[in-house]
Design a protein around this motif. Sequence first.
Motif, PDB file in Angstrom:
ATOM      1  N   HIS A 216      -7.304  -4.296   3.187  1.00 31.68           N
ATOM      2  CA  HIS A 216      -6.713  -3.818   1.940  1.00 31.68           C
ATOM      3  C   HIS A 216      -7.661  -2.893   1.169  1.00 31.68           C
ATOM      4  N   ASN A 220      -3.161   0.430   1.747  1.00 28.17           N
ATOM      5  CA  ASN A 220      -2.242  -0.276   0.865  1.00 28.17           C
ATOM      6  C   ASN A 220      -1.473  -1.324   1.672  1.00 28.17           C
ATOM      7  N   GLU A 256       6.238   2.926   0.464  1.00 34.41           N
ATOM      8  CA  GLU A 256       4.876   2.701  -0.012  1.00 34.41           C
ATOM      9  C   GLU A 256       3.896   3.646   0.688  1.00 34.41           C
ATOM     10  N   TYR A 259      -2.308   5.073   2.038  1.00 32.48           N
ATOM     11  CA  TYR A 259      -3.545   5.044   1.254  1.00 32.48           C
ATOM     12  C   TYR A 259      -3.238   4.593  -0.165  1.00 32.48           C
ATOM     13  N   HIS A 260      -4.196   4.016  -0.819  1.00 35.40           N
ATOM     14  CA  HIS A 260      -4.039   3.662  -2.221  1.00 35.40           C
ATOM     15  C   HIS A 260      -3.791   4.933  -3.038  1.00 35.40           C
ATOM     16  N   ASN A 261      -2.730   4.898  -3.846  1.00 35.35           N
ATOM     17  CA  ASN A 261      -2.333   6.048  -4.660  1.00 35.35           C
ATOM     18  C   ASN A 261      -2.036   7.289  -3.816  1.00 35.35           C
ATOM     19  N   ASN A 265      -9.445   8.399   0.890  1.00 32.46           N
ATOM     20  CA  ASN A 265     -10.755   7.969   0.415  1.00 32.46           C
ATOM     21  C   ASN A 265     -11.744   9.115   0.646  1.00 32.46           C
TER      22      ASN A 265
END
Length: 286
Positions: A216, A220, A256, A259-261, A265
Amino acid sequence: MRKPIRIKFTDFWPTFLLDIHWYDNYFLNLLQKRFKLEFSDEPEVLIYSVFGTEHQNYSCFKIFYTGENIRPNFSECNFAFSFDHLGQENHYRLPWYVLNLKSPDSLVKKDLDIDAIIRSKTKFCNFIYSNETAHKRIQFFKRLSKYKPIDSAGMVLNNIGGPLKGYEDAKVQFIKDYKFTIAFENSEYPGYTTEKLIQPMLVHSIPIYWGNPVVHLDFNPKSFLNYYDFPDEEALIERIIELDQDDDLYRQYLLEPYYHNNQVNPLIEAEAILDQFEKIFKQIQS
């Protein structure tokens, strides 16, 4: 003008040193964007991996890289790239999945036709493995198969008439028709995430993932079925069945971002990794 860096690679996987791979591998393609390299048997920099011991014959600056679930030995190297979350100056976290992406932004979701993706998922679940010793995923395959048949296209438990021919591109092409992909690693370790997770992501087949208990941090977990989010396998299988029988729930996962947002990274971007090599080479040539 930059001074050429005398460099050598050793102890990589067998095909790495074949001519076709020697001039087309991740590190060469990356380094040649910024540095002039000179291949030498008397290198300033030796980049080595885990498939041999030739690196022990060199006393130059040594950089270790592994795509395997193996820890760096800092008594043998000056610097290491690996899966590990170490947070130390002589280490950079570069998971194997990064080397399996044409570009880190390959997993950024843009303007998806979700309805078309759902319509394209005409098959239930696939399993593509050749390692007979990875017992956890074999047992999971057998448990989930009690709900519906799973297409096994690898050497292990093959049930499609023979193993899938071709390399990674053929595997991704095979996966694209399936709603789910069993994406279990060979083994379990914090940070250890390989191509097994990102290959189904590339074609919007929901991965059923196990292997990195802190996955995580990179991805995501709302975008895939993360083994570590469930109290037991029975609960995970119940969730798979629920998604299989409810297109609206399945759609939520597809919407969803991986990647986060939905942002890469920065540490896996080429420029950040090149900046790290810049520091290394300055240290060597100062």
